[in-house]
Each structure stands twice: as C-alpha cells, then as structure tokens.
Design an enzyme around this catalytic site. Sequence first.
Site, short mmCIF file in Angstrom:
data_model
loop_
_atom_site.label_atom_id
_atom_site.label_comp_id
_atom_site.label_asym_id
_atom_site.label_seq_id
_atom_site.Cartn_x
_atom_site.Cartn_y
_atom_site.Cartn_z
CG HIS A 177 -2.00 -1.06 1.08
ND1 HIS A 177 -3.04 -1.15 1.97
CD2 HIS A 177 -2.19 -2.06 0.18
CE1 HIS A 177 -3.83 -2.17 1.63
NE2 HIS A 177 -3.33 -2.74 0.55
CD GLU B 24 -2.37 4.23 2.92
OE1 GLU B 24 -3.57 4.41 3.14
OE2 GLU B 24 -1.93 3.39 2.09
CB CYS C 293 -6.49 -0.81 4.60
SG CYS C 293 -4.76 -1.24 4.88
CB CYS D 295 -2.35 1.65 5.87
SG CYS D 295 -1.62 0.80 4.44
#
Length: 154
Positions: A70, A72, A98, A101
């Site tokens: 991801h 992040e 999410c 993260c």
Amino acid sequence: MNRLQWDEYFMAQAKLLATRSTCTRLSVGAIIVKDKRVIASGYNGSVSGDEHCTDVGCLIEGGHCIRTIHAEMNAIIQCSKMGVETNGAHIYVSHFPCIHCTKSIIQAGIKKVYYAENYKNHPYAIELFKKNDVEMVHIPYDREKMLKTFSDIT
C-alpha cells in the site's frame, strides 16, 4: 492565479502519485509531511523486483491482492530506509487508510491523516485513530480547481 492552500497542495501531490500505481483494483498515493515539507511519498504497487499487477494480474487471496504494497506503507518504509523521523508528521492519502496501514501510521507516530476519498472506512481503524489522538481530516479532492490552477501556470 489561484494559489493552493497547503492542504490542497499536498493532497494534489498524493493524487498525482496515485497515477504511478500498478494496482488494477485501486490507485492510491500518499505523501508524508513534516513542517510543511514532503519527507516521503508512496503509491501502491508491487514489491521491488516483483512483477506488476498491471502486467500479470493481481495475486488474490481472501479477496485481497497480496502482490501489492500500500501507498502509506511505501511512504513509511521510505522514511525508514532513509533514516527520516516520522514522529509528529502528517500523511496525505488519496483514500482512507485500510486497517493495516492505520496501525502502521499510528506506530510511526504520525499525528494527522488527511484523506480525499472515503474507502471502506473501517470502524476499528477510526477507533484506533481516536484512541491514539490521530486526527482524521477529510479533504474532498476538487479536480476542477486543480485543473484551473494548473492551467493558470501553463
């Protein structure tokens, strides 16, 4: 000329980074900022050295692509690799983080999360942010304003 506010400026960068994504399911970009300076950036895509979902398809397990890291996480890991402190920083993300993260953002000491798009805003993620005094700020992305701003400088 329309000058962007700081939050709009950083969010525009996060949205631009999302265009580098190699995920076929959702393009996400993230910028970590400290003292109004970008200290890291990331977008979602494959781990270094692996094939991209855009080239070979997603590797789905349990409804999630396990090939993708991801945005992040990429930004936080970039800080780690470069020895840049994230404690007290802010993160601008094109989509609400999410749960995984969210946990990483909290552990990295990031204190403010700006997001443009709601995306499966998990109640537990919201609860964790609140318990850890991480402020969540929804900044809807104004595409027309961005286009107008860019056209003013070209």
